[in-house]
Each structure stands twice: as structure tokens, then as C-alpha cells.
Design a protein around this motif. Structure first.
Motif, PDB file in Angstrom:
ATOM      1  N   PHE A 162      27.372 -66.738 -26.484  1.00 30.81           N
ATOM      2  CA  PHE A 162      28.785 -66.741 -26.114  1.00 30.81           C
ATOM      3  C   PHE A 162      28.967 -66.984 -24.622  1.00 30.81           C
ATOM      4  N   TYR A 163      28.220 -66.242 -23.799  1.00 37.14           N
ATOM      5  CA  TYR A 163      28.402 -66.369 -22.354  1.00 37.14           C
ATOM      6  C   TYR A 163      27.927 -67.725 -21.837  1.00 37.14           C
ATOM      7  N   LYS A 164      26.939 -68.307 -22.500  1.00 36.24           N
ATOM      8  CA  LYS A 164      26.502 -69.643 -22.101  1.00 36.24           C
ATOM      9  C   LYS A 164      27.601 -70.664 -22.364  1.00 36.24           C
ATOM     10  N   ARG A 165      28.311 -70.503 -23.471  1.00 39.42           N
ATOM     11  CA  ARG A 165      29.371 -71.430 -23.818  1.00 39.42           C
ATOM     12  C   ARG A 165      30.643 -71.190 -23.006  1.00 39.42           C
ATOM     13  N   VAL A 166      30.911 -69.944 -22.662  1.00 42.07           N
ATOM     14  CA  VAL A 166      32.156 -69.612 -21.976  1.00 42.07           C
ATOM     15  C   VAL A 166      32.036 -69.750 -20.460  1.00 42.07           C
ATOM     16  N   TRP A 167      30.855 -70.108 -19.969  1.00 43.49           N
ATOM     17  CA  TRP A 167      30.628 -70.156 -18.526  1.00 43.49           C
ATOM     18  C   TRP A 167      31.660 -70.998 -17.766  1.00 43.49           C
ATOM     19  N   PRO A 168      32.013 -72.230 -18.214  1.00 42.68           N
ATOM     20  CA  PRO A 168      33.018 -72.996 -17.463  1.00 42.68           C
ATOM     21  C   PRO A 168      34.345 -72.257 -17.349  1.00 42.68           C
ATOM     22  N   VAL A 169      34.730 -71.553 -18.396  1.00 44.31           N
ATOM     23  CA  VAL A 169      35.977 -70.787 -18.381  1.00 44.31           C
ATOM     24  C   VAL A 169      35.879 -69.633 -17.387  1.00 44.31           C
ATOM     25  N   PHE A 170      34.783 -68.888 -17.473  1.00 49.02           N
ATOM     26  CA  PHE A 170      34.574 -67.736 -16.591  1.00 49.02           C
ATOM     27  C   PHE A 170      34.551 -68.159 -15.129  1.00 49.02           C
ATOM     28  N   SER A 171      33.767 -69.181 -14.808  1.00 48.95           N
ATOM     29  CA  SER A 171      33.603 -69.587 -13.405  1.00 48.95           C
ATOM     30  C   SER A 171      34.895 -70.141 -12.832  1.00 48.95           C
ATOM     31  N   LEU A 172      35.626 -70.947 -13.612  1.00 44.53           N
ATOM     32  CA  LEU A 172      36.886 -71.487 -13.116  1.00 44.53           C
ATOM     33  C   LEU A 172      37.938 -70.395 -12.969  1.00 44.53           C
ATOM     34  N   GLY A 173      37.925 -69.421 -13.871  1.00 43.51           N
ATOM     35  CA  GLY A 173      38.842 -68.300 -13.730  1.00 43.51           C
ATOM     36  C   GLY A 173      38.576 -67.528 -12.451  1.00 43.51           C
ATOM     37  N   PHE A 174      37.297 -67.374 -12.121  1.00 37.67           N
ATOM     38  CA  PHE A 174      36.914 -66.630 -10.917  1.00 37.67           C
ATOM     39  C   PHE A 174      37.405 -67.324  -9.653  1.00 37.67           C
ATOM     40  N   VAL A 175      37.243 -68.621  -9.582  1.00 39.27           N
ATOM     41  CA  VAL A 175      37.582 -69.309  -8.330  1.00 39.27           C
ATOM     42  C   VAL A 175      39.051 -69.712  -8.243  1.00 39.27           C
ATOM     43  N   THR A 176      39.701 -69.991  -9.387  1.00 40.43           N
ATOM     44  CA  THR A 176      41.094 -70.424  -9.338  1.00 40.43           C
ATOM     45  C   THR A 176      42.073 -69.260  -9.328  1.00 40.43           C
ATOM     46  N   ARG A 177      41.662 -68.101  -9.859  1.00 41.43           N
ATOM     47  CA  ARG A 177      42.521 -66.917  -9.942  1.00 41.43           C
ATOM     48  C   ARG A 177      43.810 -67.203 -10.717  1.00 41.43           C
ATOM     49  N   SER A 178      43.723 -68.024 -11.750  1.00 43.04           N
ATOM     50  CA  SER A 178      44.906 -68.383 -12.518  1.00 43.04           C
ATOM     51  C   SER A 178      44.555 -68.564 -13.984  1.00 43.04           C
ATOM     52  N   SER A 179      44.984 -67.617 -14.816  1.00 40.10           N
ATOM     53  CA  SER A 179      44.745 -67.735 -16.258  1.00 40.10           C
ATOM     54  C   SER A 179      45.453 -68.950 -16.833  1.00 40.10           C
ATOM     55  N   MET A 180      46.686 -69.206 -16.355  1.00 40.21           N
ATOM     56  CA  MET A 180      47.423 -70.358 -16.852  1.00 40.21           C
ATOM     57  C   MET A 180      46.767 -71.656 -16.395  1.00 40.21           C
ATOM     58  N   GLY A 181      46.279 -71.678 -15.151  1.00 41.36           N
ATOM     59  CA  GLY A 181      45.626 -72.873 -14.659  1.00 41.36           C
ATOM     60  C   GLY A 181      44.362 -73.211 -15.429  1.00 41.36           C
ATOM     61  N   VAL A 182      43.649 -72.177 -15.875  1.00 42.96           N
ATOM     62  CA  VAL A 182      42.392 -72.383 -16.599  1.00 42.96           C
ATOM     63  C   VAL A 182      42.641 -72.586 -18.090  1.00 42.96           C
ATOM     64  N   MET A 183      43.861 -72.335 -18.552  1.00 42.30           N
ATOM     65  CA  MET A 183      44.154 -72.395 -19.975  1.00 42.30           C
ATOM     66  C   MET A 183      43.698 -73.694 -20.651  1.00 42.30           C
ATOM     67  N   PRO A 184      43.893 -74.871 -20.042  1.00 37.99           N
ATOM     68  CA  PRO A 184      43.405 -76.091 -20.697  1.00 37.99           C
ATOM     69  C   PRO A 184      41.892 -76.075 -20.949  1.00 37.99           C
ATOM     70  N   VAL A 185      41.136 -75.552 -19.983  1.00 33.43           N
ATOM     71  CA  VAL A 185      39.684 -75.472 -20.148  1.00 33.43           C
ATOM     72  C   VAL A 185      39.337 -74.418 -21.201  1.00 33.43           C
ATOM     73  N   THR A 186      40.040 -73.295 -21.179  1.00 34.22           N
ATOM     74  CA  THR A 186      39.793 -72.230 -22.159  1.00 34.22           C
ATOM     75  C   THR A 186      39.986 -72.757 -23.577  1.00 34.22           C
ATOM     76  N   GLU A 187      41.070 -73.473 -23.777  1.00 36.44           N
ATOM     77  CA  GLU A 187      41.342 -74.000 -25.116  1.00 36.44           C
ATOM     78  C   GLU A 187      40.291 -75.015 -25.528  1.00 36.44           C
TER      79      GLU A 187
END
Length: 466
Positions: free
Chosen positions: A281-306
């Protein structure tokens, strides 16, 4: 042709035989983080002795690039929400027990929020971040935005068709959109289109086609993530209030221990109980986690999360395009569970107020039920004001923590977006709509999986195999 297509659908390896995760998109993001740290420390040295409004050219450049990347992500959120939600409502007709899926989503949002707030309370009670702190009481100040239980209902009512809002300050007009309002509008249009029957078929075909176009553009933006990551983390190191760690270091430590326990204990327990690999799971979710950390925006990362949830986690797009936008507005284990628990106990300890059992139960209640009340407003700070007002604690305590807000917001957002993907994956797995083949295809990383062309190849290969 079938052999070629199938080969394209398999996890790709580099020319040297290394797995995709070692040299692909994930490695590029990690490289961006490392480069950003190095450049950030250089910029910090260049800014030494300068006034706060007189940053060096390097810091200014990092700020500009980072802001531009976040802006690119955010600009795609409104069309993505509209197209994805309308399409998902129409496609949910193909999924049995759609209403049950929606209820299960909310239940799992609440379950992970419940255990996350328990972690926050435990950490704050044990570490006592508000006891013996050297933070200046003069920094206490009432917040400019205060959460309320009516704000949630008001934010759901659209002010216009596209949920667009405008504000005027210092001679400039700023436009913003209400994510929850847009979600409600999209749900209503999707349901109406289904009710309209065949007459709405051309509209739904257009919406589905429009969604495909949006996803291609999003891939172009996602490919810029290593650059955006480097700029954002560099800007964080160079400009955020690291000096405040001297007086609020204990609070920051408590926050990150709480967030780490959610990531390292709560989420793994949920994954294990549902038969999913924690490491996978964490290997697959890494792009979401890392972008969330640096962007500080759940909405901004939403496209990547989806995108990651659909094409790496194995969650059907019909469900993911409903669950992820909903989660991005109301599912915040970092901002709405761990943070208000630790922060409210910090405020109580700072002012020498002993909390009762009832007040601890209220913290849990607000965190599990009240996070939606911050939708469309100022996130974690408003959530904290809602908690403090419910507990009867001084709202001025919010001002004590503003100095380290950017530092803790990085960790909070990373947990938020990870939890959103987790909840959708768990619900899909329990509902029997989880696609194990898609999960397995992402074993070597998500770079090729995220590419729209690779995803289409995989779909073609699945048709050939069937």
C-alpha cells in the motif's frame, strides 16, 4: 497485436534490469525531495541577516516555481470534480449496492478518524506539550476564521452554479471555488442525468469524454511533480519559521509522533485486518503522500490521489471518482483528528485547565463528526476553533501555534491524503469490487500505471485475456 498489448501492460523494468520503483516516478520524486533540501539550505544561508520581505533570488525562485506547480494542480480540481462525479454517478448504476458503498465510505471515514483522534489524545496526555513550554503568552490571539456547526450546512448550499466565490482585499479580487458546493452540484446533475434516461445519453458521453481529456492534462502536470517537489521543499526549508521550534518544539514533536503512529500503527492495522499488504500500500501511495507533504493541499493533490487509487490500488473508477472528491473535502485524519486533539490539549495545559472525561469525549465527537464543518473554509485552524469553542477553551490559544503552522501542516496533509486513498481501497475490497489484477500490476511502481496511455494498454490487455 495481443502479445504486444499484454507486454505493455506488465510492470516495466529499466534497461539495467532494475524495477520501475528504483528509477521511475517514485525515485524522481525522492530525488526532488533531496535536491530541494540541499537547495533550501543554500537559500537559507543566502537569506541569513536579510529582512523577512527581502528574500534572496534563490528563495524567490523556489517560491515562484512551487506556487506555480500547486496552482496548476488546483486549477484542474473543479473540472475534475464535475466530470468525475457526474460520470461516477452514472456509472454507479453498473455497480451493485451503490447506496451501501456510500454508507460504507462514511463509516470507514469515521472509523479511521476515531482511532486517529485517540492516538492524538494519547500522545498529548503522555508528552504534555503545553507544560513547561517557553512560548510567549503575548502571541495568543483570536483567529480570523472560526468554525461552527452551521458552517457545514451553509457551505453545502451553492451560491452559484459552479460554486465560485470572490473576495476583495487590498484592491485585488481573488476567486475561489467551494469544493463541497461543487460536489453537491455535481451529484445533483449526475442523479438528474440518470433520471432523465436516454435523453441524457449525449450529455453523459460528453462528460465521460471530457473526463478523459482532463486526465491526460493531469498526467502532464503530475510528470512535473519532481520539479514541484524540489521547489516546495526548498522553499519550506528556506522560509518557514524553523526558529519557532525552540519554544514549540515539544508540540511539533508530539504532532509528528501522533501522525507517525497513525501511519505506522492505525493504517497498517486496518490494512492487515482487510488482507492487504502494508508495504504494498505505502509503495503505491507514495506519490500521493509525498505531494501532500510538500504541497500542503488535499484539494491540490486530489487529482493524483484519484489517479493512484484507481490505477495502482485497484479501486474501480466508478467508485473512486465519488469517494476521493468526498474524502478531499471531509476526510482529514491529520487536520481534523490528530491536530485538534493535540492542539486543544496543548491549549488547556498552557492555560492550566484540567480537562474532564466529558471534554475528552467531546474532542472525539468533534473529530469524528465535525470535520465536515470545516469544508470550504480554512482547514485545520478552523477545525481547531470548532474544537476549542465546543470544549469552552480560550480561542486565543490558536494564536500560540500559528508560528509553526507550515511545519506541522506538511505532515498533517500527508496523512490526510494517505487516509483518503486508504478508505476508498478498504471499502472497495470489502464490497468485492476491488481489482487485484490492477493492484498486482503496480507492484513495481506507479509511473507507468499513472500514464493514461499505459492504462489504456492495460485495459486492452484485459479484454484480450478475457
Amino acid at each position: 497485436m495481443s502479445n504486444t498489448t499484454t507486454a505493455n501492460a506488465q510492470p516495466q523494468e529499466t534497461k539495467r534490469g532494475l524495477p520501475g520503483w528504483a528509477t521511475g516516478f517514485g525515485a524522481q520524486v525522492i530525488a526532488g525531495l533531496i535536491i530541494g533540501l540541499i537547495v533550501g539550505f543554500i537559500a537559507s544561508g543566502m537569506d541569513a541577516g536579510r529582512a523577512e520581505d527581502d528574500a534572496s533570488w534563490l528563495t524567490t525562485t523556489l517560491t515562484g516555481i512551487g506556487s506555480a506547480y500547486v496552482q496548476l494542480l488546483k486549477v484542474m480540481v473543479p473540472p475534475l470534480i464535475f466530470a468525475a462525479v457526474v460520470t461516477s454517478v452514472a456509472n454507479l448504476r453498473k455497480v451493485t449496492n451503490a447506496a451501501s458503498l456510500a454508507i460504507s465510505t462514511l463509516v470507514w471515514f469515521a472509523i479511521t478518524a476515531f482511532f486517529s483522534v485517540l492516538v492524538g489524545i494519547l500522545v498529548a496526555v503522555v508528552l504534555k506539550p503545553g507544560v513547561g513550554t517557553s512560548v510567549d503568552a503575548a502571541t495568543a490571539a483570536d483567529p480570523s476564521h472560526v468554525g461552527s456547526w452551521t458552517a457545514f450546512l451553509q457551505s453545502m448550499l451553492p451560491s452559484n452554479f459552479i460554486g465560485l466565490g470572490a473576495s476583495f482585499s487590498d484592491g485585488e479580487v481573488s476567486l475561489s471555488f467551494g469544493a463541497l458546493q461543487l460536489l453537491v452540484i455535481s451529484l445533483a446533475i449526475g442523479i438528474a442525468a440518470v433520471k432523465a434516461g436516454k435523453a441524457a445519453d449525449p450529455f453523459l458521453r460528453f462528460t465521460e469524454s471530457f473526463l478523459k481529456v482532463i486526465q491526460v492534462i493531469l498526467w502532464w502536470i503530475i510528470r512535473l511533480a519532481p520539479i514541484g517537489t524540489a521547489a516546495l521543499i526548498g522553499k519550506a526549508v528556506a522560509t518557514y519559521g524553523w526558529d519557532a521550534l525552540g519554544s514549540l518544539g515539544k508540540f511539533v514533536l508530539a504532532m509528528y509522533i501522533g501522525l507517525a503512529l497513525v501511519l505506522g500503527v492505525v493504517y497498517p492495522a486496518v490494512l492487515k485486518l482487510n488482507g492487504l499488504s502494508v508495504f504494498g500500500f505505502y509503495k503505491r501511495v507514495w506519490p500521493v503522500f509525498s505531494l501532500g507533504f510538500v504541497t500542503r493541499s488535499s484539494m491540490g493533490v486530489m487529482p493524483v490521489t484519484e489517479r493512484v487509487t484507481e490505477r495502482a490500488m485497484g479501486v474501480p473508477s466508478e467508485y473512486a471518482s465519488f469517494a476521493i472528491p468526498l474524502g478531499a473535502t471531509t476526510k482529514m485524519d491529520g487536520c481534523a483528528s490528530v491536530y485538534p486533539a493535540v492542539a486543544s490539549i496543548f491549549v488547556a495545559q498552557f492555560y492550566g485547565i484540567d480537562l474532564t472525561l466529558t471534554q475528552y469525549l467531546l474532542i472525539i465527537f468533534v473529530s469524528v463528526i465535525g470535520s465536515a464543518a470545516t469544508a470550504g473554509t480554512t482547514g485545520a485552524t478552523v477545525m481547531l476553533t470548532l474544537t476549542l469553542s465546543t470544549l469552552g477553551l480560550p480561542l486565543a490559544g490558536v494564536g500560540l501555534l500559528l508560528a509553526i503552522e507550515p511545519i506541522i501542516d506538511m505532515g498533517r496533509t500527508a496523512v490526510n491524503v494517505t487516509g483518503q486513498s486508504l478508505a476508498a481501497t478498504i471499502v472497495a475490497k470489502r464490497a468485492g469490487i476491488w481489482d487485484k489484477d490492477t493492484w498486482d500490476a503496480a507492484e513495481d511502481g506507479v509511473a507507468g500505471i499513472l500514464d493514461p496511455e499505459s492504462a489504456e494498454d492495460a485495459e486492452d490487455a484485459a479484454l484480450v485475456r478475457s
